[in-house]
Design an enzyme around this catalytic site. Structure first.
Site, PDB file in Angstrom:
ATOM      1  N   ARG A  14      -0.550 -16.005  12.705  1.00  0.00           N
ATOM      2  CA  ARG A  14       0.738 -15.060  12.941  1.00  0.00           C
ATOM      3  C   ARG A  14      -0.022 -13.927  14.138  1.00  0.00           C
ATOM      4  NH1 ARG A  14      -1.276 -14.430   7.788  1.00  0.00           N
ATOM      5  NH2 ARG A  14      -1.222 -12.373   6.934  1.00  0.00           N
ATOM      6  N   ARG A  50      -1.097   0.221  -2.404  1.00  0.00           N
ATOM      7  CA  ARG A  50      -1.447   1.609  -1.549  1.00  0.00           C
ATOM      8  C   ARG A  50      -2.610   2.345  -1.820  1.00  0.00           C
ATOM      9  NH1 ARG A  50       0.478  -0.890   1.394  1.00  0.00           N
ATOM     10  NH2 ARG A  50       2.638  -0.901   2.355  1.00  0.00           N
ATOM     11  N   GLU A  57      -6.089  -9.688   8.040  1.00  0.00           N
ATOM     12  CA  GLU A  57      -5.374  -8.944   6.845  1.00  0.00           C
ATOM     13  C   GLU A  57      -6.276  -8.755   5.754  1.00  0.00           C
ATOM     14  OE1 GLU A  57      -3.714  -6.524   5.490  1.00  0.00           O
ATOM     15  OE2 GLU A  57      -1.760  -6.940   6.305  1.00  0.00           O
ATOM     16  N   HIS A 117       1.390  -7.909  13.998  1.00  0.00           N
ATOM     17  CA  HIS A 117       2.010  -9.430  14.298  1.00  0.00           C
ATOM     18  C   HIS A 117       3.330  -9.165  13.915  1.00  0.00           C
ATOM     19  CE1 HIS A 117       2.689 -10.211   9.999  1.00  0.00           C
ATOM     20  NE2 HIS A 117       1.248  -9.619   9.684  1.00  0.00           N
ATOM     21  N   HIS A 155      -3.131  -7.312  11.944  1.00  0.00           N
ATOM     22  CA  HIS A 155      -2.276  -6.772  10.783  1.00  0.00           C
ATOM     23  C   HIS A 155      -2.200  -5.717  10.207  1.00  0.00           C
ATOM     24  CE1 HIS A 155      -2.739 -11.237  10.249  1.00  0.00           C
ATOM     25  NE2 HIS A 155      -3.866 -11.089  10.648  1.00  0.00           N
TER      26      HIS A 155
END
Length: 345
Positions: A149, A231, A203, A100, A273
């Site tokens: 989104r 991460r 997401e 997005h 996402h």
């Protein structure tokens, strides 16, 4: 008559051959794709969001064909059948992955996760530019997350597509919703693209970080801890999802619902996402858990894969439609663009 003639000529073109996916490994931005070992040189890029431009990449020679095979089929709800029948129909198809555009919380540097916030003005512009990049690539099915989104990005992108089909969200939440959203014109149906929204493409859920400022969170918990939450592959934020957990749902949905559409000859776009798409790319490119954690996806940049004989071949990010490079990837894409040019000019 004109609409019917256009329907019969322009569509998901059958494969008459494909580029060999072997060759050296290259990187465009943070995405790798394989150059072809024979043919003409084509520069992929540059674009304002590609970090490391690659030029002189060798691609297969594409020649025009006189095929006029009618290929557009009326829109139908996707089938979950992934058995032998759908596999027998497999041909060369396109898969577009699109993160997005910038959201209001991206702009504010907040953890967003599954909070449902819309695009910024910049995000709208990114979605429209993404649409320009894919305006000559066939799209028969669109999958989005359940978040606005991603849906805004898909809809805005398709306003730029030269085929001018209308994306229509399929409402399958109840029998009444199905009945009330029914289209009663076959011709109108043929000029639409079904859009399937699925929470599995959302997401990853950032738990107790959602709504927090990223910099303030790093100051509070320490940069190393926040980096680990963001991460690492298998360490979730407090009461949230890890990338591994996100991948379990996103990849399972892709394999069960989206891959059968590609096998049956449909060209598919997924608007989703950063983490759900990283998960899918991990599956497509056979990345390890260590490789995927370093994969960064820019907002509003579409990525193109060619699905051929059960294999996914990464082709990087399509560039602006004035550039010919991406359409030399396969004969079917070249023919599709050629027929658009013939019918629309």
């Amino acid at each position: 008559m004109a609409a019917a003639a256009f329907h019969n000529i322009v569509g998901t073109l059958p494969a008459h051959g494909s580029c060999n996916g072997s060759g050296s490994q290259n990187w465009v931005g943070n995405f790798s794709w394989r150059a072809i070992s024979k043919g003409v040189s084509v520069e992929i890029g540059p674009s304002r969001r590609v970090r490391h431009c690659v030029s002189g990449c060798k691609l297969g020679v594409i020649r025009a064909s006189t095929s006029q095979t009618p290929v557009f089929n009326p829109v139908s709800l996707p089938s979950n059948n992934s058995g032998n029948d759908s596999r027998k129909k497999s041909n060369e198809t396109a898969l577009i992955l699109m993160r997005h555009g910038e959201s209001l919380w991206n702009e504010k540097n907040l953890f967003t996760g599954c909070v449902d916030v819309p695009l910024t003005k910049k995000g709208v512009e990114e979605a429209i530019e993404a649409g320009n990049r894919i305006s000559n690539i066939p799209v028969d099915m669109i999958y989005t997350s359940a978040l606005i989104r991603a849906q805004m990005t898909a809809m805005l992108a398709m306003t730029q597509h030269r085929r001018k089909k209308v994306p229509v969200i399929m409402h399958n939440e109840s029998e009444q919703a199905k009945a009330w959203s029914q289209i009663f014109s076959d011709e109108t149906t043929r000029q639409t693209i079904p859009v399937i929204a699925a929470w599995q493409l959302n997401e990853r859920m950032y738990g107790e970080l959602q709504g927090l400022n990223k910099q303030e969170t790093a100051d509070r918990y320490g940069k190393e801890q926040v980096h680990e939450w963001r991460r690492s592959y298998d360490i979730p934020p407090p009461n949230g999802e890890s990338l591994e957990m996100c991948a379990e749902r996103a990849v399972a949905y892709f394999k069960e619902h989206i891959e059968p559409q590609l096998l049956s000859g449909k060209n598919v776009m997924i608007a989703a996402h950063g983490n759900s798409l990283r998960s899918i790319i991990m599956y497509l490119d056979k990345l390890t858990s260590q490789e995927v954690i370093s994969l960064e996806l820019s907002t509003g940049i579409p990525m193109l894969y060619i699905f051929k004989e059960g294999k996914f071949i990464r082709r990087g990010s399509p560039i602006a439609p004035s550039e010919a490079g991406v359409y030399a990837y396969t004969r079917s894409l070249a023919l599709y663009r050629q027929k658009l040019d013939e019918m629309l000019h």
